[in-house]
Design a protein around this motif. Structure first.
Motif, short mmCIF file in Angstrom:
data_model
loop_
_atom_site.label_atom_id
_atom_site.label_comp_id
_atom_site.label_asym_id
_atom_site.label_seq_id
_atom_site.Cartn_x
_atom_site.Cartn_y
_atom_site.Cartn_z
N THR A 1 14.29 14.87 -29.26
CA THR A 1 14.20 15.77 -28.12
C THR A 1 12.74 16.18 -27.90
O THR A 1 11.87 15.94 -28.73
CB THR A 1 15.05 17.03 -28.35
N TYR A 2 12.49 16.82 -26.76
CA TYR A 2 11.13 17.24 -26.44
C TYR A 2 10.61 18.30 -27.41
O TYR A 2 9.41 18.45 -27.58
CB TYR A 2 11.07 17.77 -25.00
N ASP A 3 11.51 19.06 -28.02
CA ASP A 3 11.06 20.03 -29.01
C ASP A 3 11.02 19.44 -30.42
O ASP A 3 11.02 20.16 -31.41
CB ASP A 3 11.93 21.29 -28.99
N LYS A 4 11.01 18.08 -30.49
CA LYS A 4 10.75 17.32 -31.73
C LYS A 4 11.84 17.52 -32.78
O LYS A 4 11.57 17.57 -33.97
CB LYS A 4 9.38 17.68 -32.30
N ARG A 5 13.08 17.61 -32.30
CA ARG A 5 14.22 17.62 -33.21
C ARG A 5 14.88 16.24 -33.20
O ARG A 5 14.88 15.55 -32.19
CB ARG A 5 15.22 18.70 -32.81
N ALA A 6 15.45 15.86 -34.34
CA ALA A 6 16.11 14.56 -34.48
C ALA A 6 17.62 14.76 -34.63
O ALA A 6 18.06 15.59 -35.42
CB ALA A 6 15.56 13.80 -35.68
N TYR A 7 18.39 13.99 -33.86
CA TYR A 7 19.84 14.01 -33.90
C TYR A 7 20.35 12.61 -34.20
O TYR A 7 19.85 11.63 -33.62
CB TYR A 7 20.43 14.50 -32.59
N VAL A 8 21.33 12.48 -35.09
CA VAL A 8 21.87 11.17 -35.45
C VAL A 8 23.38 11.17 -35.25
O VAL A 8 24.03 12.22 -35.26
CB VAL A 8 21.54 10.81 -36.92
N TRP A 9 23.93 9.96 -35.07
CA TRP A 9 25.38 9.79 -35.00
C TRP A 9 25.70 8.32 -35.28
O TRP A 9 24.82 7.49 -35.39
CB TRP A 9 25.93 10.24 -33.66
#
Length: 435
Positions: free
Chosen positions: A144-152
């Motif tokens: 995301t633009y706020d530099k968070r990582a999401y996985v699935w």
């Protein structure tokens, strides 16, 4: 909160280039409601009063190298303030996915196959998505633009935050694990289908080395490219080798069989365990390469003139060549890149290429974007194929901010439609999720 950010960057200044750069910074990390609010909150700076040429500058500053869709010209002629409307549509971009949803690779429950893009189901307060990570198997990741990582993927049905990974700037999903690089140079590795086992690894960096990009690829290898043009590879978090190069490598790409490297001068090289050093890709002498990608068994690159070359397996038409073929050897060492003449015969100039698909299961596919904003598809998602590039109607009124081809699926971040002015009003959030 946003007002404090605004005043700390541009305290009571005129509508200058410095102001536009500062506002552009805010645009990258905040929602449009807060951008409009923070600018209007300062009596000397009212964003809604910006002239059209300043909106145009803000668009180019915030979204460099974006190609507007084919319908944008007609849309702009019908708008009293076209640059402002363009900015709103780009700012409210959303992630879409399509292909096979089996093993949760789309973040959509069930095993349905989607032939055209559908919205990635996310909660209303989900942060703005910047890009999808390259995915080679069933694991998926977005930043995301706020530099968070999401996985699935696999046992994780929907995008889930990696809470221990801060300031993520790059990610790659391989056959068995996901690799993430942070802004400060940390490297995290975790197995596909897990959010609790991501750990920071020791990648044996020198004191003057810093990871600038992560990658996964051949034979379940993972690695990072350093600022010293060294590719450090490991398997199961154990360092295997350091591919040292005198080449000024700008970026690397991984595929199921090999790693690619593009130098700062546009030269294209490949590396695999059977090759001791980086080797130049055949038929690239004299060409300036701007983009490259690889699926399971096929590959493609773009030149600075927008010409596409492909090579490898063409069983499903994924090379854009009229003759279906599956060479005895589908490695880049024995196959020679060939120009895709379908585009050159029509004077179509391309700006991006994405190769995906797993040929042993459901065929390979290739996605390209041209300078007019058209998105083309050729190959197969579900055992039916077309070698002749087809324009995807979904993108005819949407701008593509980022695109990724994975194994039997693809993900894009696209703008709101360039159609009715009224359509984007409902998509603008009232408040930002961080406020």
């Amino acid at each position: 909160m946003t007002t404090d950010i605004h005043h700390s960057i541009v305290p009571q200044v005129e509508m200058s280039e410095d102001y536009l750069r500062a506002l552009s910074w805010c645009c990258r990390y905040l929602c449009i409601a807060d951008v409009l609010h923070l600018s209007a909150s300062c009596h000397a700076l009212r964003v809604l009063a910006l002239e059209e040429d300043m909106w145009r500058s803000l668009v180019h500053e915030t979204f460099p190298n974006i190609t507007l869709p084919p319908t944008a010209a007609k849309f702009c002629r019908s708008c009293p303030r076209p640059q402002y409307e363009i900015f709103k549509r780009l700012f409210t971009a959303k992630p879409f996915v399509w292909g096979s949803s089996s093993r949760n690779r789309l973040g959509i429950p069930g095993t349905k196959t989607f032939d055209s893009p559908v919205p990635l189901p996310l909660p209303p307060d989900f942060p703005r998505v910047k890009f999808f990570a390259k995915a080679q198997e069933t694991g998926s990741c977005l930043i995301t633009y706020d530099k968070r990582a999401y996985v699935w993927g696999n046992s994780i049905p929907q995008p889930t935050l990696l809470s221990n990974v801060k300031n993520a700037v790059h990610a790659y999903c391989g056959l068995s694990e996901t690799v993430i690089c942070t802004e400060s140079g940390e490297v995290y590795v975790g197995p596909i289908g897990s959010v609790t086992h991501f750990t920071q690894i020791e990648s044996q960096l020198g004191s003057d080395e810093k990871p600038i990009q992560c990658v996964t690829g051949q034979n379940q290898y993972s690695g990072v490219l350093t600022n010293q043009s060294v590719l450090i590879l490991w398997r199961n978090t154990s360092t295997l080798t350091r591919v040292i190069s005198s080449l000024p490598i700008a970026r690397v790409k991984g595929s199921h069989r090999i790693f690619f490297a593009i130098t700062t001068t546009g030269e294209l090289f490949y590396w695999a365990p059977s090759t001791p050093t980086w080797q130049r890709v055949a038929r690239t002498e004299g060409l300036v390469i701007t983009d490259v990608d690889g699926g399971t068994n096929h590959y493609g690159f773009l030149t600075s003139t927008g010409q596409l070359y492909t090579w490898g397996d063409n069983s499903f038409g994924q090379l854009g060549q009229p003759t279906a073929s599956r060479p005895i050897s589908i490695t880049p060492y024995t196959c020679t890149p060939e120009p895709v003449t379908w585009f050159t015969q029509r004077n179509i100039v391309l700006t991006a290429v994405n190769c995906g698909g797993y040929s042993a299961w459901a065929g390979g596919h290739t996605l390209t974007i041209d300078t007019a904003g058209h998105v083309y598809f050729f190959g197969s998602f579900n055992y039916t194929f077309t070698w002749e590039p087809q324009i995807m109607p979904f993108f005819e009124d949407r701008a593509v901010l980022s695109m990724m081809s994975g194994e039997d699926w693809a993900g894009v971040v696209v703008s709101a439609p360039f159609s009715s002015v009224e359509e984007t009003k409902s998509s603008i959030p009232n408040r930002c999720c961080i406020c």
